[in-house]
Design a protein around this motif. Structure first.
Motif, PDB file in Angstrom:
ATOM      1  N   ALA A   1       0.818  -1.211   0.000  1.00 55.71           N
ATOM      2  CA  ALA A   1       0.000   0.000   0.000  1.00 55.71           C
ATOM      3  C   ALA A   1       0.850   1.258   0.000  1.00 55.71           C
ATOM      4  O   ALA A   1       0.388   2.319   0.415  1.00 55.71           O
ATOM      5  CB  ALA A   1      -0.943   0.005   1.212  1.00 55.71           C
TER       6      ALA A   1
ATOM      7  N   THR B   1      -0.737   2.730  -4.034  1.00 54.31           N
ATOM      8  CA  THR B   1      -1.559   3.936  -4.077  1.00 54.31           C
ATOM      9  C   THR B   1      -1.794   4.382  -5.519  1.00 54.31           C
ATOM     10  O   THR B   1      -2.901   4.799  -5.882  1.00 54.31           O
ATOM     11  CB  THR B   1      -0.877   5.064  -3.277  1.00 54.31           C
ATOM     12  OG1 THR B   1      -0.773   4.657  -1.912  1.00 54.31           O
ATOM     13  CG2 THR B   1      -1.666   6.355  -3.354  1.00 54.31           C
TER      14      THR B   1
ATOM     15  N   HIS C   1      -8.950  -4.900  -0.954  1.00 50.92           N
ATOM     16  CA  HIS C   1      -8.217  -5.160   0.282  1.00 50.92           C
ATOM     17  C   HIS C   1      -6.755  -4.762   0.079  1.00 50.92           C
ATOM     18  O   HIS C   1      -6.058  -5.335  -0.764  1.00 50.92           O
ATOM     19  CB  HIS C   1      -8.309  -6.641   0.652  1.00 50.92           C
ATOM     20  CG  HIS C   1      -9.712  -7.114   0.881  1.00 50.92           C
ATOM     21  ND1 HIS C   1     -10.324  -7.056   2.111  1.00 50.92           N
ATOM     22  CD2 HIS C   1     -10.624  -7.652   0.019  1.00 50.92           C
ATOM     23  CE1 HIS C   1     -11.551  -7.538   2.014  1.00 50.92           C
ATOM     24  NE2 HIS C   1     -11.762  -7.899   0.752  1.00 50.92           N
ATOM     25  N   LEU C   2      -6.297  -3.768   0.836  1.00 47.39           N
ATOM     26  CA  LEU C   2      -4.891  -3.365   0.816  1.00 47.39           C
ATOM     27  C   LEU C   2      -4.173  -4.067   1.959  1.00 47.39           C
ATOM     28  O   LEU C   2      -4.551  -3.915   3.129  1.00 47.39           O
ATOM     29  CB  LEU C   2      -4.765  -1.854   0.988  1.00 47.39           C
ATOM     30  CG  LEU C   2      -5.350  -0.973  -0.123  1.00 47.39           C
ATOM     31  CD1 LEU C   2      -5.164   0.493   0.230  1.00 47.39           C
ATOM     32  CD2 LEU C   2      -4.705  -1.274  -1.464  1.00 47.39           C
TER      33      LEU C   2
ATOM     34  N   ASP D   1      -0.733  -4.423   3.922  1.00 48.20           N
ATOM     35  CA  ASP D   1       0.565  -3.810   4.169  1.00 48.20           C
ATOM     36  C   ASP D   1       0.676  -3.537   5.662  1.00 48.20           C
ATOM     37  O   ASP D   1      -0.228  -2.918   6.237  1.00 48.20           O
ATOM     38  CB  ASP D   1       0.705  -2.496   3.392  1.00 48.20           C
ATOM     39  CG  ASP D   1       2.147  -2.009   3.317  1.00 48.20           C
ATOM     40  OD1 ASP D   1       2.857  -2.082   4.341  1.00 48.20           O
ATOM     41  OD2 ASP D   1       2.567  -1.544   2.240  1.00 48.20           O
TER      42      ASP D   1
ATOM     43  N   PRO E   1      -1.305   2.979   4.680  1.00 45.85           N
ATOM     44  CA  PRO E   1      -1.440   3.219   3.238  1.00 45.85           C
ATOM     45  C   PRO E   1      -0.945   4.602   2.844  1.00 45.85           C
ATOM     46  O   PRO E   1      -1.030   5.564   3.604  1.00 45.85           O
ATOM     47  CB  PRO E   1      -2.948   3.092   3.005  1.00 45.85           C
ATOM     48  CG  PRO E   1      -3.476   2.320   4.159  1.00 45.85           C
ATOM     49  CD  PRO E   1      -2.599   2.672   5.316  1.00 45.85           C
TER      50      PRO E   1
ATOM     51  N   TYR F   1      -3.632   8.941  -1.385  1.00 41.94           N
ATOM     52  CA  TYR F   1      -4.395   7.725  -1.094  1.00 41.94           C
ATOM     53  C   TYR F   1      -5.828   8.067  -0.703  1.00 41.94           C
ATOM     54  O   TYR F   1      -6.787   7.445  -1.205  1.00 41.94           O
ATOM     55  CB  TYR F   1      -3.701   6.933   0.013  1.00 41.94           C
ATOM     56  CG  TYR F   1      -4.588   5.930   0.705  1.00 41.94           C
ATOM     57  CD1 TYR F   1      -4.952   4.744   0.077  1.00 41.94           C
ATOM     58  CD2 TYR F   1      -5.093   6.177   1.981  1.00 41.94           C
ATOM     59  CE1 TYR F   1      -5.784   3.828   0.700  1.00 41.94           C
ATOM     60  CE2 TYR F   1      -5.916   5.272   2.612  1.00 41.94           C
ATOM     61  CZ  TYR F   1      -6.265   4.104   1.973  1.00 41.94           C
ATOM     62  OH  TYR F   1      -7.100   3.199   2.591  1.00 41.94           O
TER      63      TYR F   1
ATOM     64  N   ARG G   1      -9.192   6.978  -2.744  1.00 43.41           N
ATOM     65  CA  ARG G   1     -10.261   6.211  -2.095  1.00 43.41           C
ATOM     66  C   ARG G   1     -11.596   6.936  -2.206  1.00 43.41           C
ATOM     67  O   ARG G   1     -12.631   6.315  -2.486  1.00 43.41           O
ATOM     68  CB  ARG G   1      -9.909   5.967  -0.630  1.00 43.41           C
ATOM     69  CG  ARG G   1     -10.821   4.963   0.062  1.00 43.41           C
ATOM     70  CD  ARG G   1     -10.351   4.638   1.444  1.00 43.41           C
ATOM     71  NE  ARG G   1     -10.456   5.778   2.348  1.00 43.41           N
ATOM     72  CZ  ARG G   1     -10.265   5.706   3.661  1.00 43.41           C
ATOM     73  NH1 ARG G   1      -9.923   4.553   4.217  1.00 43.41           N
ATOM     74  NH2 ARG G   1     -10.372   6.776   4.414  1.00 43.41           N
TER      75      ARG G   1
ATOM     76  N   HIS H   1      -8.100  -1.823   4.748  1.00 39.14           N
ATOM     77  CA  HIS H   1      -6.665  -1.960   4.976  1.00 39.14           C
ATOM     78  C   HIS H   1      -6.414  -3.034   6.015  1.00 39.14           C
ATOM     79  O   HIS H   1      -7.007  -3.027   7.094  1.00 39.14           O
ATOM     80  CB  HIS H   1      -6.048  -0.636   5.456  1.00 39.14           C
ATOM     81  CG  HIS H   1      -4.603  -0.765   5.828  1.00 39.14           C
ATOM     82  ND1 HIS H   1      -4.075  -0.238   6.988  1.00 39.14           N
ATOM     83  CD2 HIS H   1      -3.563  -1.400   5.208  1.00 39.14           C
ATOM     84  CE1 HIS H   1      -2.781  -0.518   7.054  1.00 39.14           C
ATOM     85  NE2 HIS H   1      -2.459  -1.223   5.988  1.00 39.14           N
TER      86      HIS H   1
END
Length: 593
Positions: free
Chosen positions: A10, A15, A37-38, A40, A44, A112, A116, A127
């Motif tokens: 992310a 991004t 689904h990110l 990391d 993010p 980011y 979104r 996230h």
């Protein structure tokens, strides 16, 4: 049933993909709902490298005006342009400032959030602050992404890997040095992201050998000097007494070239000229593929030379002995290096105005100094000359070559893995440190806290210590109980510590001879050893064979990373749309053409 898209990573790349998904989704996605689904462990936007929890002393190596996360009309992509502010516009900074990395992380977080917010209402982002361990699932069915500390996997109709620089297992040389250090109570710091290295074992006043003279070294230098309480007053460094003494060398033996400190006035060189899409198409059509040195480099060299001489003849005609149209005609038809050199010698009287890429790549080749102290004086002179040149518009052909390098890299991404030399050469010429960092090097050298070792530096482990030497200063060597490898780990899939990439490799993902993950240059799908693209797995980033120049894109330079992100996002949306709404698939397919 809502569809599931998993993006692993992310940071800036993840991004950027999210921004392209938001830009393309209104036209390409007709499903009832999509969960993105990110995955990391870091927040993010900034990800690991640009996180807030790092020293404010660490800078970007780009001017604030040269950093953007938004597309413009120079990007050759099928998706819509969604303009946005550069870093300096967003932060209200002077465009020529080199911001610290934490500010860049804040900008990335804002990008980011904007991406979104721009997603359609039926698309939701989640996230997961965890590490992805592996991907399972059949080629033609739903995938499962297994996360650290979670007993059940994330279901995924499609997976995009957007991982950045990763930790790696040591190669044979590094493993041997580390074992020697353990046996003899020495300190060995392997290749790493410098902000994550534990530097506490490097003791004040003691010599430290450093192998690597690029951006990782600059970070190390900062953290061990200002980071330990020292400060600069003008051209003088005032030590705190807590600094070690750094002995640095590398293959070239010199630091990366300074960032250029002026703007290009007048016309840019018309690029591409000798290395564009047609030439890349011809290279790709070669049976067995092209050889970089034999087939690609001559085209690159001619392209960079064209950029250089176009600027010299059009902006500084008093330093040439031929009219530009005549030179351009002869340059275009010149056959071979010898004919090109003869043309340049006749048209450009001063050798200092001629482009010699081999000499640039090996600035100390054949150079010998009688003593270590004499080399210190010589390399300080070299750095001072570099600073003068890179901040003097009289040498604006250097900036034209920089633009040529960007153009070349934009074409090379289509060829896949071109080997590590090209990326290092590009970084050395085009992605060096800010000028103020080189001035700090000079101050530290004069203070005796930074000592230059030379080119082709060797490191041996003997007599209970590490020893460094270089042919630049015959007979000189220095010993130390600490050795730092100042560079990022090589992005080889076979040595990565990332379990997900290791699992992909074991599962049949193909890699290049240099160990990079093979991907489809068109949309980033992961290829298997038979050359088949996986229908549900994509990958972007430095561990793939389709690498982009630098971490970020300069405005109005075409942005290969933007083009890659857009192609991957559109392919993902088309695939998801065809699964969710089969009747809408033909329309979406038409939109992707």
């Amino acid at each position: 049933m809502r569809q599931q898209l998993v993006i692993v990573g992310a940071g800036p790349r993840g991004t950027g993909v999210l921004e392209r998904l938001a830009a393309n989704a209104p036209a390409l996605y007709a499903g009832e709902g999509l969960d993105i689904h990110l995955v990391d462990p870091h927040p993010p936007g900034g990800g690991r490298i640009w996180r807030q929890e790092q020293s404010p002393l660490l800078w970007m190596n780009s001017h604030a005006e040269d950093v953007t996360m938004f597309t413009d009309d120079t990007v050759a992509m099928d998706g819509p342009v969604r303009p946005g502010p550069t870093l300096h516009e967003w932060a209200g900074l002077d465009g020529r400032v080199f911001p610290d990395r934490r500010l860049q992380g804040q900008y990335l977080r804002w990008v980011y959030e904007q991406a979104r917010a721009a997603l359609p209402p039926n698309v939701t982002v989640h996230h997961h602050p965890r590490r992805a361990l592996r991907i399972s699932g059949p080629r033609e069915g739903r995938q499962q992404v297994w996360l650290d500390g979670r007993p059940h996997p994330l279901p995924a109709d499609l997976v995009i890997l957007a991982l950045g620089h990763l930790d790696a297992e040591p190669d044979d040389e590094q493993a041997a040095l580390a074992a020697y250090a353990r046996r003899h109570g020495l300190v060995h710091l392997p290749p790493d992201f410098t902000a994550d290295s534990d530097l506490s074992a490097l003791r004040p006043g003691e010599p430290v050998l450093v192998r690597g003279f690029g951006l990782a070294f600059v970070d190390l230098m900062v953290l061990l000097t200002e980071g330990r309480g020292g400060r600069y007053e003008g051209e003088t460094y005032l030590p705190s007494g807590r600094e070690p003494v750094l002995y640095v060398g590398s293959r070239r033996g010199v630091p990366y070239h300074s960032k250029i400190g002026y703007d290009l006035a007048g016309d840019r060189p018309p690029l591409p000229r000798f290395f564009g899409p047609a030439e890349v198409d011809a290279l790709l059509a070669r049976p067995g593929g092209p050889d970089f040195r034999r087939d690609v480099w001559p085209l690159v060299e001619k392209e960079l030379g064209f950029a250089h001489y176009h600027r010299l003849f059009t902006a500084h005609p008093g330093r040439t002995a031929m009219a530009w149209p005549d030179f351009e005609e002869k340059y275009a038809t010149a056959d071979g290096l010898a004919e090109l050199r003869a043309l340049v010698a006749a048209a450009v009287p001063d050798p200092a105005d001629r482009l010699d890429l081999a000499a640039l790549d090996h600035p100390l080749e054949g150079v010998r100094y009688a003593s270590h102290d004499a080399f210190q004086d010589g390399l300080r002179d070299y750095i001072e000359a570099d600073l003068r040149r890179r901040h003097d518009p009289a040498h604006s052909p250097d900036l034209a070559v920089f633009l040529g390098l960007l153009s070349v890299y934009g074409q090379l991404v289509r060829l896949g893995d071109t080997g590590p030399w090209w990326h290092g050469f590009f970084s050395y010429l085009a992605s060096g440190p800010p000028g103020p960092r080189l001035r700090q090097m000079l101050a530290l050298s004069r203070a005796g806290l930074l000592r230059f070792v030379g080119a082709d530096m060797t490191v041996t482990a003997e007599d209970g210590v590490f020893r460094a030497a270089s042919p630049t200063v015959p007979g000189f060597s220095v010993t130390a109980r600490a050795l730092v490898e100042a560079r990022l780990p090589d992005p080889a899939v076979g040595r990565t510590r990332d379990g997900l990439l290791r699992a992909l490799r074991a599962d049949g993902a193909a890699e290049t001879p240099d160990g990079l993950l093979r991907t489809d240059p068109g949309d980033g799908r992961i290829l298997d050893t038979a050359g088949r693209p996986h229908p549900r797995r994509f990958a972007l980033g430095p561990y793939t064979d389709v690498r982009a120049p630098g971490a970020f894109t300069r405005p109005r330079t075409g942005g290969p990373a933007f083009r890659q992100n857009d192609a991957t996002a559109r392919a993902a949306l088309f695939f998801l749309n065809s699964q969710a709404a089969p009747d809408a698939a033909p329309q979406a397919k038409e939109l992707t053409r």
